[in-house]
Design an enzyme around this catalytic site. Structure first.
Site, PDB file in Angstrom:
ATOM      1  CB  ALA A   1      57.555   6.025  21.951  1.00  0.00           C
TER       2      ALA A   1
ATOM      3  CD  GLN B   1      37.873  11.010  19.740  1.00  0.00           C
ATOM      4  OE1 GLN B   1      37.296  12.083  19.649  1.00  0.00           O
ATOM      5  NE2 GLN B   1      38.984  10.861  20.446  1.00  0.00           N
TER       6      GLN B   1
ATOM      7  CE  LYS C   1      45.766   9.330  14.025  1.00  0.00           C
ATOM      8  NZ  LYS C   1      46.587   8.288  13.375  1.00  0.00           N
TER       9      LYS C   1
ATOM     10  CB  SER D   1      45.771   5.297  21.316  1.00  0.00           C
ATOM     11  OG  SER D   1      46.072   6.416  20.498  1.00  0.00           O
TER      12      SER D   1
ATOM     13  CG  ASN E   1      43.346  11.600  18.745  1.00  0.00           C
ATOM     14  OD1 ASN E   1      42.492  11.742  19.616  1.00  0.00           O
ATOM     15  ND2 ASN E   1      44.516  12.222  18.803  1.00  0.00           N
TER      16      ASN E   1
ATOM     17  CB  THR F   1      37.095  13.712  15.539  1.00  0.00           C
ATOM     18  OG1 THR F   1      38.287  13.768  14.746  1.00  0.00           O
ATOM     19  CG2 THR F   1      35.909  13.324  14.680  1.00  0.00           C
TER      20      THR F   1
END
Length: 410
Positions: free
Chosen positions: A292, A118, A84, A113, A115, A80
């Site tokens: 962030a 999937q 993750k 978002s 990853n 993927t």
């Protein structure tokens, strides 16, 4: 206390173990954090044979610019396209035992978002069976943000997109045993949305904020009678991500520091527990965007400090804030946090593309940018062997303008 000052608090037993170079026991770790070395080793057994042992590569250009030996843990080559899948597989494999007491799992739900979405969709497909019964609640679609839409009766790829919501509908879907619903910010890259759909996910769009993601996911769980698999706070997900740390110790036995991008904190928390329980001398550093920087501010203040508003950054996979399960690990085991500018992320990502020939996504460029920063290069010269986790390669090729003009990475 003759000087009128309060005496310093004694360090915790865990802290004393670190200072003395003592290897803390797994049960001590388990009692303090939501994951332990034992749970990470168990996750490694669960996902063995289902994930790649990703390579560790080196690059002389990066070594020269960082003034250290840089080892690149290439999770962009993982199934993927990111790390993750490790946590998703570990969590999905334990769904019946942990949440339903032996009853049927109707669906798995998450917010992502891209990853983790999937990864969860693929993990659900890998469960094997090809038949499921849709709950009575209307199936969610992309047509309206965060709201179920009935009477659509359309199919997109291998999954049901919408239905009437009346009665029970049974449909054979090749290769998918558990339907997966992913709440995704409307601003997520189109390539990641398409990939999630390709793996069989049913997408539910939401606004790009932590609150909107959580609320939409909660509604989806209720409407589908599913189980939430949180992308970074689920202990089984964190344990799965920790297997990256176990591999680093095997592949780079002389490692002295590990640099990890941080968003929600699942990856760095798992890695920190996996490594610090065995090698407390190894430094664990977080890398995050200046735009962030909730992890940096949390470490500085000593309390969990989420981002006040949705961040704007090229590193789209780390726009979420660290949470209640990852914060204690980060607070106690992460040695420092390095923030980098958008220009530094851009330049580092381009550098890796051009010189290392690795097509990483900007979030993976965070760790490289951190090691090239002036503050990192100011660390003691004896810190020679640094492993950077390249967390993923799901780059949005439709927006390559973020790479900047040629020569900016030179």
């Amino acid at each position: 206390d003759r000087g009128g000052r309060k005496p310093p608090r004694s360090p915790s037993p865990w802290r004393r173990g670190l200072v003395a170079g003592e290897k803390p026991e797994a049960d001590k770790m388990l009692s303090q954090f939501c994951v332990s070395l034992a749970s990470i080793q168990a996750a490694q057994s669960v996902i063995a044979g289902l994930v790649q042992l990703t390579p560790v590569l080196t690059n002389s250009t990066l070594d020269r610019r960082a003034e250290r030996q840089i080892f690149l843990k290439c999770e962009l080559f993982q199934k993927t396209g990111s790390f993750k899948i490790r946590g998703a597989l570990n969590a999905v494999s334990s769904l019946v035992e942990r949440g339903k007491g032996g009853s049927e799992v109707r669906a798995v739900v998450t917010h992502s978002s891209g990853n983790h979405g999937q990864a969860l969709a693929l993990a659900a497909r890998l469960q094997g069976a090809a038949r499921w019964t849709r709950p009575k609640a209307p199936t969610l679609t992309l047509d309206k943000i965060g709201t179920p839409l009935a009477n659509c009766n359309q199919f997109f790829g291998p999954h049901i997109c919408a239905g009437s919501g009346e009665g029970r509908i049974t449909r054979t879907i090749p290769g998918m045993s558990v339907p997966s619903y992913v709440v995704v910010p409307r601003t997520a890259p189109a390539c990641k949305k398409a990939a999630m759909v390709g793996y069989g996910a049913i997408l539910v769009e939401c606004e790009p904020s932590d609150q909107s993601r959580e609320e939409a996911a909660s509604r989806t769980v209720s409407e589908t009678q599913g189980i939430l698999v949180h992308p970074n706070q689920d202990p089984l997900v964190i344990a799965g991500q920790g297997t990256v740390g176990l591999e680093i110790l095997q592949q780079v036995p002389d490692v002295q520091a590990v640099v990890v991008p941080v968003g929600g904190g699942g990856l760095i928390s798992g890695i920190a527990v996996a490594i610090k329980t065995q090698r407390p001398d190894v430094k664990i550093y977080a890398a995050e965007p200046e735009n962030a920087d909730d992890c940096y501010r949390s470490k500085r203040s000593g309390r969990l400090t989420p981002n006040a508003r949705p961040p704007v950054t090229l590193a789209d996979a780390v726009k979420t804030s660290i949470g209640p399960n990852t914060w204690p690990v980060i607070r106690d085991l992460v040695d420092d946090v390095f923030t980098v500018s958008e220009q530094e992320i851009q330049s580092a990502t381009r550098l890796v593309w051009e010189r290392a020939k690795l097509v990483i996504e900007p979030t993976a460029g965070l760790g490289v940018a951190a090691t090239l920063s002036r503050r990192f290069r100011g660390l003691p010269a004896g810190l020679r062997n640094v492993c950077v986790v390249l967390c993923g390669g799901n780059a949005d090729l439709d927006s390559l303008r973020w790479l900047g003009a040629p020569g900016e990475a030179d």
